[in-house]
Design a protein around this motif. Structure first.
Motif, PDB file in Angstrom:
ATOM      1  N   TRP A 170       0.860  -1.190   0.000  1.00 34.46           N
ATOM      2  CA  TRP A 170       0.000   0.000   0.000  1.00 34.46           C
ATOM      3  C   TRP A 170       0.889   1.230   0.000  1.00 34.46           C
ATOM      4  O   TRP A 170       1.828   1.326   0.773  1.00 34.46           O
ATOM      5  CB  TRP A 170      -0.893  -0.013   1.235  1.00 34.46           C
ATOM      6  CG  TRP A 170      -1.954   1.030   1.214  1.00 34.46           C
ATOM      7  CD1 TRP A 170      -1.923   2.231   1.873  1.00 34.46           C
ATOM      8  CD2 TRP A 170      -3.198   0.992   0.529  1.00 34.46           C
ATOM      9  NE1 TRP A 170      -3.063   2.937   1.623  1.00 34.46           N
ATOM     10  CE2 TRP A 170      -3.869   2.199   0.802  1.00 34.46           C
ATOM     11  CE3 TRP A 170      -3.807   0.061  -0.299  1.00 34.46           C
ATOM     12  CZ2 TRP A 170      -5.131   2.491   0.285  1.00 34.46           C
ATOM     13  CZ3 TRP A 170      -5.051   0.354  -0.810  1.00 34.46           C
ATOM     14  CH2 TRP A 170      -5.702   1.547  -0.520  1.00 34.46           C
ATOM     15  N   THR A 171       0.608   2.152  -0.884  1.00 32.27           N
ATOM     16  CA  THR A 171       1.439   3.351  -1.009  1.00 32.27           C
ATOM     17  C   THR A 171       0.580   4.609  -0.926  1.00 32.27           C
ATOM     18  O   THR A 171      -0.647   4.543  -1.022  1.00 32.27           O
ATOM     19  CB  THR A 171       2.171   3.372  -2.372  1.00 32.27           C
ATOM     20  OG1 THR A 171       1.186   3.461  -3.411  1.00 32.27           O
ATOM     21  CG2 THR A 171       3.034   2.130  -2.570  1.00 32.27           C
ATOM     22  N   VAL A 172       1.248   5.722  -0.780  1.00 34.50           N
ATOM     23  CA  VAL A 172       0.558   7.008  -0.776  1.00 34.50           C
ATOM     24  C   VAL A 172      -0.159   7.211  -2.106  1.00 34.50           C
ATOM     25  O   VAL A 172      -1.275   7.735  -2.149  1.00 34.50           O
ATOM     26  CB  VAL A 172       1.567   8.161  -0.511  1.00 34.50           C
ATOM     27  CG1 VAL A 172       0.931   9.519  -0.703  1.00 34.50           C
ATOM     28  CG2 VAL A 172       2.165   8.026   0.882  1.00 34.50           C
ATOM     29  N   GLU A 173       0.457   6.756  -3.196  1.00 35.00           N
ATOM     30  CA  GLU A 173      -0.150   6.902  -4.518  1.00 35.00           C
ATOM     31  C   GLU A 173      -1.449   6.088  -4.620  1.00 35.00           C
ATOM     32  O   GLU A 173      -2.440   6.558  -5.195  1.00 35.00           O
ATOM     33  CB  GLU A 173       0.827   6.467  -5.624  1.00 35.00           C
ATOM     34  CG  GLU A 173       2.005   7.395  -5.808  1.00 35.00           C
ATOM     35  CD  GLU A 173       3.110   7.205  -4.753  1.00 35.00           C
ATOM     36  OE1 GLU A 173       3.143   6.135  -4.081  1.00 35.00           O
ATOM     37  OE2 GLU A 173       3.915   8.124  -4.575  1.00 35.00           O
ATOM     38  N   GLU A 186      -3.341   5.219  -2.089  1.00 31.09           N
ATOM     39  CA  GLU A 186      -4.291   5.914  -1.210  1.00 31.09           C
ATOM     40  C   GLU A 186      -4.903   7.116  -1.938  1.00 31.09           C
ATOM     41  O   GLU A 186      -6.110   7.340  -1.903  1.00 31.09           O
ATOM     42  CB  GLU A 186      -3.573   6.381   0.064  1.00 31.09           C
ATOM     43  CG  GLU A 186      -4.460   7.103   1.039  1.00 31.09           C
ATOM     44  CD  GLU A 186      -4.928   6.207   2.165  1.00 31.09           C
ATOM     45  OE1 GLU A 186      -5.823   6.663   2.893  1.00 31.09           O
ATOM     46  OE2 GLU A 186      -4.436   5.094   2.316  1.00 31.09           O
ATOM     47  N   ARG A 187      -4.062   7.876  -2.621  1.00 27.09           N
ATOM     48  CA  ARG A 187      -4.522   9.056  -3.351  1.00 27.09           C
ATOM     49  C   ARG A 187      -5.473   8.652  -4.483  1.00 27.09           C
ATOM     50  O   ARG A 187      -6.534   9.261  -4.661  1.00 27.09           O
ATOM     51  CB  ARG A 187      -3.324   9.828  -3.904  1.00 27.09           C
ATOM     52  CG  ARG A 187      -3.690  11.188  -4.474  1.00 27.09           C
ATOM     53  CD  ARG A 187      -2.460  12.015  -4.892  1.00 27.09           C
ATOM     54  NE  ARG A 187      -1.539  12.189  -3.781  1.00 27.09           N
ATOM     55  CZ  ARG A 187      -0.247  11.800  -3.788  1.00 27.09           C
ATOM     56  NH1 ARG A 187       0.290  11.225  -4.849  1.00 27.09           N
ATOM     57  NH2 ARG A 187       0.513  11.999  -2.734  1.00 27.09           N
ATOM     58  N   SER A 189      -8.759   7.665  -3.087  1.00 25.59           N
ATOM     59  CA  SER A 189      -9.480   8.866  -2.652  1.00 25.59           C
ATOM     60  C   SER A 189     -10.142   9.564  -3.827  1.00 25.59           C
ATOM     61  O   SER A 189     -11.308   9.971  -3.746  1.00 25.59           O
ATOM     62  CB  SER A 189      -8.515   9.842  -1.957  1.00 25.59           C
ATOM     63  OG  SER A 189      -7.995   9.289  -0.777  1.00 25.59           O
ATOM     64  N   PRO A 212     -10.974  10.044   3.932  1.00 17.51           N
ATOM     65  CA  PRO A 212     -10.085   9.038   4.534  1.00 17.51           C
ATOM     66  C   PRO A 212     -10.842   7.856   5.154  1.00 17.51           C
ATOM     67  O   PRO A 212     -10.419   6.703   5.010  1.00 17.51           O
ATOM     68  CB  PRO A 212      -9.307   9.817   5.602  1.00 17.51           C
ATOM     69  CG  PRO A 212      -9.332  11.232   5.111  1.00 17.51           C
ATOM     70  CD  PRO A 212     -10.680  11.395   4.455  1.00 17.51           C
ATOM     71  N   ARG A 233     -10.740   3.835   4.136  1.00 17.59           N
ATOM     72  CA  ARG A 233     -10.595   2.741   5.095  1.00 17.59           C
ATOM     73  C   ARG A 233     -11.724   1.718   4.919  1.00 17.59           C
ATOM     74  O   ARG A 233     -11.493   0.513   4.967  1.00 17.59           O
ATOM     75  CB  ARG A 233     -10.595   3.279   6.533  1.00 17.59           C
ATOM     76  CG  ARG A 233      -9.334   4.015   6.890  1.00 17.59           C
ATOM     77  CD  ARG A 233      -9.339   4.633   8.298  1.00 17.59           C
ATOM     78  NE  ARG A 233      -9.631   3.656   9.335  1.00 17.59           N
ATOM     79  CZ  ARG A 233     -10.740   3.648  10.087  1.00 17.59           C
ATOM     80  NH1 ARG A 233     -11.671   4.578   9.913  1.00 17.59           N
ATOM     81  NH2 ARG A 233     -10.910   2.735  11.011  1.00 17.59           N
TER      82      ARG A 233
END
Length: 166
Positions: free
Chosen positions: A110-113, A115-116, A119, A136, A140
């Motif tokens: 899992w990466t910030v990318e 997650e983005r 989103s 957020p 989840r």
């Protein structure tokens, strides 16, 4: 329907289960009971609809014209039909910020990318109407849904309902 043809071809190659996000996992026993007690005199589409109704399928939230034929295929070929979605109650609770084991664990890779991107997808999927503060928690909740569905797939495989890849 191309998808149904693809499922038939898979079933001909070895054991498969239909694992569906369209049924909440806590409805599995109702789904199984409905299948066991179906009136054989009903048409296949009517039997599929009755099974879906018994399992709490949300006809107002999902397109039955797309899902119905898949349920029919499961009934017609006696394929396991596994309810895989996180319950609505659990998803709602997570989206409102409550802790849940599936929502708290972060998958490997899992990466910030990611997650983005999730989103952005959730925001767009709700027509940009969600308050930014909810995004957020919705991520989840989606991550928990995905983990629940993966767990059901793995359980079906462990039970021999899904064969090895060819």
């Amino acid at each position: 329907m191309l998808f149904r043809s693809w499922l038939r071809a898979l079933a001909d190659r070895g054991p498969i289960a239909i694992v569906s996000e369209h049924f909440d996992s806590d409805a599995q026993s109702r789904l199984d009971d409905a299948r066991r007690t179906l009136d054989a005199g009903l048409s296949l589409p009517e039997r599929a609809r009755r099974v879906a109704e018994a399992a709490g399928f949300r006809f107002d939230g999902w397109d039955w014209s797309l899902i119905g034929p898949v349920v029919e295929l499961a009934l017609e070929h006696n394929l396991p039909l596994r309810a895989a979605n996180l319950s609505s109650r659990e998803a709602y609770s997570i989206a409102r910020g409550q802790a849940h084991p599936l929502a708290e664990s972060v998958p490997d890779g899992w990466t910030v990318e990611i997650e983005r991107a999730m989103s952005v997808s959730i925001r767009a999927g709700h027509c940009d109407l969600l308050p930014e503060s909810m995004i957020p928690a919705m991520v989840r909740a989606q991550r928990a849904r995905d983990a629940q569905m993966a767990a059901v797939v793995l359980a079906a495989r462990a039970e021999g309902q899904i064969g090895r890849a060819h």
